[in-house]
Design an enzyme around this catalytic site. Structure first.
Site, short mmCIF file in Angstrom:
data_model
loop_
_atom_site.label_atom_id
_atom_site.label_comp_id
_atom_site.label_asym_id
_atom_site.label_seq_id
_atom_site.Cartn_x
_atom_site.Cartn_y
_atom_site.Cartn_z
N GLY A 87 0.82 -1.21 0.00
CA GLY A 87 0.00 0.00 0.00
C GLY A 87 0.86 1.27 0.00
N SER A 186 4.75 -5.36 -3.48
CA SER A 186 4.58 -3.92 -3.62
C SER A 186 5.27 -3.16 -2.48
CB SER A 186 3.09 -3.57 -3.70
OG SER A 186 2.92 -2.27 -4.19
N TYR A 187 4.55 -2.37 -1.66
CA TYR A 187 5.22 -1.66 -0.57
C TYR A 187 5.76 -2.62 0.49
CZ TYR A 187 6.45 2.15 2.54
OH TYR A 187 7.17 3.03 3.32
N ASP A 423 4.25 -5.41 -15.34
CA ASP A 423 3.88 -4.42 -14.32
C ASP A 423 4.66 -3.14 -14.57
OD1 ASP A 423 3.13 -3.07 -11.99
OD2 ASP A 423 4.71 -4.03 -10.81
N HIS A 476 1.22 -6.64 -11.64
CA HIS A 476 1.77 -6.26 -10.33
C HIS A 476 1.54 -7.32 -9.26
CE1 HIS A 476 3.31 -3.41 -7.44
NE2 HIS A 476 2.18 -3.39 -6.75
#
Length: 499
Positions: A87, A186-187, A423, A476
């Site tokens: 996020g 991701s994060y 991605d 992603h």
């Protein structure tokens, strides 16, 4: 008689002490952590499921929520894997519902009915036990009695999650001997290495219980602001999204530095690159992107797009992949920098992200019967479940992840860095570059890897148990786009087999 009474008194004190200690060990666990039924699912569980809260700060009432799925193969021996979504601010039920959880979800028959659940043939619980954790506190079902806890940072998040793990293994001591891995996307490219470092430090310091930590895995992960910031232009050129002429001009005018434009001419060319790719789906350039906030445009069969384009979203799951997903702070070429990291709700001032369709997860996890079944607190306590919340305020205070990766791999911990190669959110070009920058000897030269005798992507292996791997055609969130291939590399890697 006095001696006998003294004996019984002593015995009772010991018994009470033992019971008190036992209570402390299970503190924070729901009355019954075992999940016996789930609304929307009429099948048979393939393994045991548990869920509940672990309190990591008694004085604040700070509680992290987990959902634990035992391995369907041999839970007494198979690895235990922690899964974290990124996020920042996104619930790990994102991975549970849309990626590699034990169920496949599809929309209910009517708008009022719950989603329908089926067993997922490509669940990662086929080969491992998985802990899905809502972290940091304030995300998903995790909450605190003190709102100050919703202000946090990378390092505090790592420390809190380490505290969670220590308490979790006290609650489930039978899994202490199993190999333990940390994973995310991701994060979570920041969450995973910072947490791994905390766990390794704890092991070195003799912190009890001793976690049998073996390594970690990161998918399309944020890593280094400069390398991430410079990754998009080479990706766009390599994918044929910008012309040779524009690539040559922007490279010359920016001197190869797209992260911090040094001149107006460089900025102008970068804006031209942005304009060329702005209408593509950021999370998978192969997927169509709809510019409507009406989610029905996404899911109905009345799209005016050619059938060949509509088929791009099809997988072996009953629920099509989402055309857009939450990610980290944008616009393009805006890597995570030091300081406050804005969440999607902040960026968009509460407006929904265009093209996002998270109706299934939102409808299911905001149903009070579902919450009761999985031992989550009522909406009146946690607020409504959101895929990605704007409740938290997170500071990026850990710097580049390269030093963490160098430290962990040099000490022998295994690392798998994987990238969906379509991605554009965190392009594979950045991950390929930073893994190579560690300077380790190549022990497995760049080559294709296969699933069902078909090329599934490419792999390069380095010394010190470091692997970089791409998944062909994935976006992603790799397991959402390529569930069969994702389970294949995951299972082979955990088993120590050649991918």
């Amino acid at each position: 008689m006095a001696r006998k009474n003294s004996y019984f008194l002593h015995y009772n004190i010991l018994l009470l002490s033992f019971l008190a200690f036992s209570f402390l060990l299970i503190e924070g666990v729901p009355e019954n952590a075992l999940i016996t039924q789930i609304p929307g699912f009429n099948g048979t569980f393939q393994s045991k499921h548990y869920a509940g809260y672990v309190t990591i700060d008694e004085s604040h009432g700070k509680k992290l929520f987990y959902y634990f799925v035992e391995s369907e193969k041999d839970p007494t021996k198979d690895p235990v894997v922690l899964w974290l979504n990124g996020g920042p601010g996104c619930s790990s039920f994102d991975g549970f519902v849309y990626e590699h959880g034990p169920f496949n979800f599809e929309l209910g028959k009517t708008s009022e009915s719950l989603p329908i659940l089926h067993n997922n043939p490509y669940s990662w619980s086929k080969v491992s036990s998985v802990i899905y954790l809502d972290s940091p506190v304030g995300v998903g079902f995790s909450y605190s009695g003190n709102e100050s806890d919703y202000k946090t940072g990378d390092l505090k998040t790592a420390s809190d999650t380490h505290s969670f793990l220590l308490k979790w293994f006290e609650i489930y001591p039978e899994f202490l001997k199993n190999p333990f891995y940390i994973s995310g996307e991701s994060y979570a490219g920041i969450y995973v290495p910072t947490l791994s470092y905390e766990v390794a430090k704890g092991i070195d310091a003799g912190v009890m219980p001793v976690i049998n930590f073996k390594g970690y895995m990161v998918g399309n992960g944020v890593t280094d602001d400069i390398i991430d910031g410079n990754a998009l232009v080479p990706f766009a050129h390599g994918m044929g999204l910008i012309s040779d002429e524009l690539f040559e001009e922007v490279t010359t005018l920016c001197n190869g530095n797209f992260y911090e434009p040094a001149s107006n001419n460089c900025s102008d060319k970068l804006n031209q690159v942005d304009q060329d790719v702005v209408d593509l789906n950021l999370y998978d350039i192969l997927e169509p992107c709809y510019h409507s906030k009406d989610s029905t445009v996404i899911s109905t069969g009345n799209s005016r797009l050619p059938m060949s384009f509509r088929k791009l979203g099809e997988t072996e799951r009953p629920l099509p992949v989402r055309k857009r997903m939450f990610g980290r702070a944008w616009p393009f070429r805006a890597p995570v920098r030091e300081g406050h990291v804005p969440t999607w709700p902040e960026i968009l001032n509460g407006v929904h992200v265009p093209c996002t369709d998270d109706r299934v997860a939102t409808a299911w996890l905001n149903n009070e019967e579902v919450r009761k079944a999985i031992h989550a607190k009522e909406t009146t306590v946690t607020g409504p479940w959101e895929l990605c919340t704007g409740k938290i305020h997170l500071i990026h205070d850990s710097g580049s992840m390269i030093k963490y990766h160098k430290n962990l791999t040099a000490r022998g911990y295994r690392a798998l860095i994987y990238s969906g190669d379509h991605d554009m959110c965190v392009p594979f070009t950045g991950s390929e570059k930073w893994t190579r920058s560690l300077g380790y000897k190549i022990v497995d030269e760049w080559r294709p890897w296969y699933v069902n005798e078909q090329v599934a992507g490419y792999i390069q292996g380095y010394d010190n148990n470091l692997i970089f791997l791409t998944i062909k055609g994935a976006g992603h969130t790799v397991p959402e786009y390529k569930p069969r291939e994702a389970l294949a590399f995951y299972a082979r890697w955990l088993e120590g087999k050649n991918i």
